[in-house]
Design a protein around this motif. Sequence first.
Motif, PDB file in Angstrom:
ATOM      1  N   ASP A   4      -1.113 -12.444   5.214  1.00  0.00           N
ATOM      2  CA  ASP A   4      -0.688 -11.058   5.407  1.00  0.00           C
ATOM      3  C   ASP A   4      -0.395 -10.375   4.075  1.00  0.00           C
ATOM      4  N   VAL A   5       0.235 -11.107   3.169  1.00  0.00           N
ATOM      5  CA  VAL A   5       0.556 -10.549   1.853  1.00  0.00           C
ATOM      6  C   VAL A   5      -0.724 -10.264   1.080  1.00  0.00           C
ATOM      7  N   GLN A   8      -2.292  -7.200   2.487  1.00  0.00           N
ATOM      8  CA  GLN A   8      -1.555  -5.995   2.087  1.00  0.00           C
ATOM      9  C   GLN A   8      -1.878  -5.613   0.645  1.00  0.00           C
ATOM     10  N   VAL A   9      -1.912  -6.604  -0.225  1.00  0.00           N
ATOM     11  CA  VAL A   9      -2.208  -6.331  -1.634  1.00  0.00           C
ATOM     12  C   VAL A   9      -3.625  -5.790  -1.784  1.00  0.00           C
ATOM     13  N   ASN A  12      -4.104  -2.194  -0.721  1.00  0.00           N
ATOM     14  CA  ASN A  12      -3.359  -1.183  -1.473  1.00  0.00           C
ATOM     15  C   ASN A  12      -4.296  -0.471  -2.452  1.00  0.00           C
ATOM     16  N   TYR A  15      -3.930  -1.386  -6.090  1.00  0.00           N
ATOM     17  CA  TYR A  15      -4.523  -2.655  -6.492  1.00  0.00           C
ATOM     18  C   TYR A  15      -5.965  -2.429  -6.953  1.00  0.00           C
ATOM     19  N   ILE A  97       2.637  -2.295  -7.028  1.00  0.00           N
ATOM     20  CA  ILE A  97       1.981  -3.028  -5.928  1.00  0.00           C
ATOM     21  C   ILE A  97       2.948  -4.028  -5.304  1.00  0.00           C
ATOM     22  N   VAL A  98       3.682  -4.754  -6.129  1.00  0.00           N
ATOM     23  CA  VAL A  98       4.644  -5.744  -5.620  1.00  0.00           C
ATOM     24  C   VAL A  98       5.717  -5.051  -4.796  1.00  0.00           C
ATOM     25  N   VAL A 101       4.475  -4.079  -1.353  1.00  0.00           N
ATOM     26  CA  VAL A 101       4.264  -5.202  -0.445  1.00  0.00           C
ATOM     27  C   VAL A 101       5.579  -5.727   0.121  1.00  0.00           C
ATOM     28  N   LYS A 102       6.660  -5.591  -0.632  1.00  0.00           N
ATOM     29  CA  LYS A 102       7.971  -6.115  -0.193  1.00  0.00           C
ATOM     30  C   LYS A 102       8.438  -5.473   1.084  1.00  0.00           C
TER      31      LYS A 102
END
Length: 102
Positions: A4-5, A8-9, A12, A15, A97-98, A101-102
């Motif tokens: 999932d992460v 998501q990244v 984005n 990204y 980006i991080v 995602v959080k």
Amino acid sequence: MQPDVVRQVKSNPKYHDLVAKRSAFGWTLAVVMLVIYYGFILVIAYSPTSLAAKVGAGATMSIGMPIGVVIIVSAFVLTGIYVARANSEFDRLTHEIVEAVK
């Protein structure tokens, strides 16, 4: 990483912007370095006497030596340019980006 992460990244838009900017900039600097290096090699191959010219009257060093040093220094300068941009723009985009995602 969890799927999932990763999804998501990769979804984005920042990204994709980061990957495109980093790749384009890296290739640009690589081409610049290759032009500098292979230009020097071509001069050695096709006009060695131009690099054998002395730096000054009565000098023992040829002009090829300082040019060789400039080529080596240019590699360090181009690396520094990449690191400066990576530490500013690329790190900022990575942080955004991080955070998204959080």
